[in-house]
Enzyme design. Structure first.
Site, PDB file in Angstrom:
ATOM      1  N   SER A 140      13.976  19.334 -27.175  1.00 28.57           N
ATOM      2  CA  SER A 140      15.155  19.677 -28.026  1.00 28.57           C
ATOM      3  C   SER A 140      14.854  18.950 -29.268  1.00 28.57           C
ATOM      4  O   SER A 140      14.567  17.533 -29.327  1.00 28.57           O
ATOM      5  CB  SER A 140      16.475  19.427 -27.632  1.00 28.57           C
ATOM      6  OG  SER A 140      17.391  19.421 -28.676  1.00 28.57           O
ATOM      7  N   TYR A 153      22.382  14.384 -23.226  1.00 34.31           N
ATOM      8  CA  TYR A 153      21.272  15.525 -23.441  1.00 34.31           C
ATOM      9  C   TYR A 153      20.210  14.941 -24.352  1.00 34.31           C
ATOM     10  O   TYR A 153      19.058  14.968 -24.098  1.00 34.31           O
ATOM     11  CB  TYR A 153      22.037  16.721 -24.090  1.00 34.31           C
ATOM     12  CG  TYR A 153      21.042  17.857 -24.131  1.00 34.31           C
ATOM     13  CD1 TYR A 153      20.643  18.805 -23.329  1.00 34.31           C
ATOM     14  CD2 TYR A 153      20.535  18.112 -25.551  1.00 34.31           C
ATOM     15  CE1 TYR A 153      19.983  19.897 -23.455  1.00 34.31           C
ATOM     16  CE2 TYR A 153      19.679  19.198 -25.758  1.00 34.31           C
ATOM     17  CZ  TYR A 153      19.191  20.067 -24.528  1.00 34.31           C
ATOM     18  OH  TYR A 153      18.554  21.031 -24.909  1.00 34.31           O
TER      19      TYR A 153
HETATM   20  P1  NDP Z   1      19.563  28.767 -19.973  1.00 32.40           P
HETATM   21  O1  NDP Z   1      20.921  28.098 -19.644  1.00 32.40           O
HETATM   22  O2  NDP Z   1      19.606  30.223 -20.317  1.00 32.40           O
HETATM   23  O3  NDP Z   1      18.713  28.612 -18.729  1.00 32.40           O
HETATM   24  C1  NDP Z   1      18.605  27.679 -18.116  1.00 32.40           C
HETATM   25  C2  NDP Z   1      17.700  27.731 -16.801  1.00 32.40           C
HETATM   26  O4  NDP Z   1      17.414  26.438 -16.064  1.00 32.40           O
HETATM   27  C3  NDP Z   1      18.139  28.525 -15.744  1.00 32.40           C
HETATM   28  O5  NDP Z   1      17.115  29.431 -15.265  1.00 32.40           O
HETATM   29  C4  NDP Z   1      18.767  27.889 -14.852  1.00 32.40           C
HETATM   30  O6  NDP Z   1      18.982  28.555 -13.744  1.00 32.40           O
HETATM   31  C5  NDP Z   1      17.882  26.738 -14.682  1.00 32.40           C
HETATM   32  N1  NDP Z   1      18.148  25.442 -14.169  1.00 32.40           N
HETATM   33  C6  NDP Z   1      19.334  24.705 -14.463  1.00 32.40           C
HETATM   34  N2  NDP Z   1      19.415  23.594 -13.435  1.00 32.40           N
HETATM   35  C7  NDP Z   1      18.300  23.693 -12.624  1.00 32.40           C
HETATM   36  C8  NDP Z   1      17.756  22.838 -11.624  1.00 32.40           C
HETATM   37  N3  NDP Z   1      18.519  21.722 -11.345  1.00 32.40           N
HETATM   38  N4  NDP Z   1      16.822  23.343 -10.783  1.00 32.40           N
HETATM   39  C9  NDP Z   1      16.171  24.291 -11.122  1.00 32.40           C
HETATM   40  N5  NDP Z   1      16.601  25.260 -12.362  1.00 32.40           N
HETATM   41  C10 NDP Z   1      17.642  25.040 -12.929  1.00 32.40           C
HETATM   42  O7  NDP Z   1      19.122  27.931 -20.885  1.00 32.40           O
HETATM   43  P2  NDP Z   1      17.545  28.123 -22.015  1.00 32.40           P
HETATM   44  O8  NDP Z   1      16.810  28.955 -21.709  1.00 32.40           O
HETATM   45  O9  NDP Z   1      18.379  28.004 -23.351  1.00 32.40           O
HETATM   46  O10 NDP Z   1      16.885  26.322 -21.787  1.00 32.40           O
HETATM   47  C11 NDP Z   1      15.847  26.283 -21.167  1.00 32.40           C
HETATM   48  C12 NDP Z   1      15.373  24.873 -21.765  1.00 32.40           C
HETATM   49  O11 NDP Z   1      15.120  24.869 -23.162  1.00 32.40           O
HETATM   50  C13 NDP Z   1      16.070  23.587 -21.406  1.00 32.40           C
HETATM   51  O12 NDP Z   1      15.441  22.730 -20.989  1.00 32.40           O
HETATM   52  C14 NDP Z   1      17.213  23.505 -22.516  1.00 32.40           C
HETATM   53  O13 NDP Z   1      17.489  22.225 -22.674  1.00 32.40           O
HETATM   54  C15 NDP Z   1      15.958  23.760 -23.801  1.00 32.40           C
HETATM   55  N6  NDP Z   1      16.607  24.130 -25.006  1.00 32.40           N
HETATM   56  C16 NDP Z   1      17.253  25.042 -25.260  1.00 32.40           C
HETATM   57  C17 NDP Z   1      17.825  25.196 -26.589  1.00 32.40           C
HETATM   58  C18 NDP Z   1      18.655  26.420 -26.839  1.00 32.40           C
HETATM   59  O14 NDP Z   1      19.136  26.462 -27.912  1.00 32.40           O
HETATM   60  N7  NDP Z   1      18.865  27.471 -26.070  1.00 32.40           N
HETATM   61  C19 NDP Z   1      17.442  24.319 -27.542  1.00 32.40           C
HETATM   62  C20 NDP Z   1      16.702  23.170 -27.589  1.00 32.40           C
HETATM   63  C21 NDP Z   1      16.209  23.201 -25.946  1.00 32.40           C
HETATM   64  P3  NDP Z   1      20.416  28.466 -12.583  1.00 32.40           P
HETATM   65  O15 NDP Z   1      21.532  28.069 -13.368  1.00 32.40           O
HETATM   66  O16 NDP Z   1      20.243  29.837 -11.991  1.00 32.40           O
HETATM   67  O17 NDP Z   1      19.645  27.371 -11.773  1.00 32.40           O
END
Ligand code: NDP
Length: 243
Positions: A140, A153
């Site tokens: 990020s 974070y």
């Molecule tokens: P979402 O919240 O839409 O998706 C996050 C995903 O991670 C879900 O599939 C969730 O599934 C999974 N997840 C969470 N915890 C765990 C765990 N312990 N083990 C396995 N899976 C896990 O977020 P985004 O798609 O936006 O984010 C994806 C990545 O991009 C992250 O690393 C985020 O920090 C990064 N990012 C996103 C930004 C944004 O603006 N959206 C900006 C900068 C970075 P479930 O809850 O079902 O386990």
């Protein structure tokens, strides 16, 4: 030619699902994972299989070593070794540091950073033996600049950036490339907590005039997975000119 295999962590929705679909369209065997929403992961599996490619869905916490070891064992049994690892699973925590519990700190560090260690540690030996592999870590802009009320974070994402640069140096002699993508504000459920007014103010700050799309991140992930073997150790910003 044997089909390549990609593992995308956190792929039940958002950026991870978009990346998994992108690799499916390109004919990869796809392994997807999440920890909470099994139903949505199974729907993602169906969507991926509609592209006539094989998909394995694994439910488990990537912050936990034993769970990751089981996941890699299952992948090895079905597909052999992993060619591309996308460390995408992540959670956010919004609030003052002084109000954060140590349990919340541990949870975010394990989910966002220890998961990257776990999956890299398990993927790298086979990649070194094959003398090829791509690791793409989803980071990020806050890992570069730091964000108020997102100290933990920011720390995990800064950790991912340093981890990626260091591992890239370690693995370049083995022809394995490691890069990170520093996303700006991407339109996924992670940002759905924002009020309409906050969202409007945020978009006003972004020179591109909009949030990024999960599919745009997926395109860059795929690009890093098949393009130049000379591109490694980079933290690539994808933020519409925001930072
Ligand atoms: P979402 O919240 O839409 O998706 C996050 C995903 O991670 C879900 O599939 C969730 O599934 C999974 N997840 C969470 N915890 C765990 C765990 N312990 N083990 C396995 N899976 C896990 O977020 P985004 O798609 O936006 O984010 C994806 C990545 O991009 C992250 O690393 C985020 O920090 C990064 N990012 C996103 C930004 C944004 O603006 N959206 C900006 C900068 C970075 P479930 O809850 O079902 O386990």
């Amino acid at each position: 030619m044997a089909k390549k295999t990609v593992l995308v962590t956190g792929a039940s929705r958002g950026i991870g699902k978009a990346a998994a679909v992108k690799f499916a369209k390109k004919g990869y065997n796809v392994v997807i994972n999440c920890v909470h929403n099994e139903d949505r992961l199974m729907q993602a599996k169906k969507d991926i299989e509609s592209f006539q490619t094989s998909c394995m869905a694994f439910v488990g916490d990537v912050g936990d070593w034993d769970t990751c070891a089981s996941m890699f064992q299952a992948v090895k049994k079905q597909f052999g070794s992993i060619d591309v690892l996308v460390n995408n699973a992540g959670i956010s925590y919004i609030g003052l540091l002084q109000d954060m519990s140590s349990a919340d700190w541990d949870r975010i560090v394990k989910t966002n950073l220890t998961s990257v260690f776990n999956c890299c540690r398990l993927a790298v030996p086979d990649m070194v033996a094959a003398k090829s592999g791509k690791i793409i870590n989803i980071s990020s802009v806050w890992g570069v600049t730091g964000a108020s009320c997102e100290v933990a974070y920011s720390a995990t994402k800064g950790g991912i950036n340093a981890f990626s640069k260091a591992l890239a140096k370690e693995l370049a002699p083995s022809n394995i490339q490691v890069n990170a993508i520093a996303c700006g504000a991407i339109d996924t459920e992670m940002n759905r907590w924002m009020e309409e007014d906050d969202l409007i103010s945020l978009v006003e700050e972004i020179p591109a005039g909009r949030l990024g799309k999960a599919e745009e991140v997926a395109d860059l992930i795929y690009h890093l997975a098949y393009k130049s073997n000379y591109l490694t150790g980079q933290v690539i910003g994808l933020d519409g000119g925001w930072i």
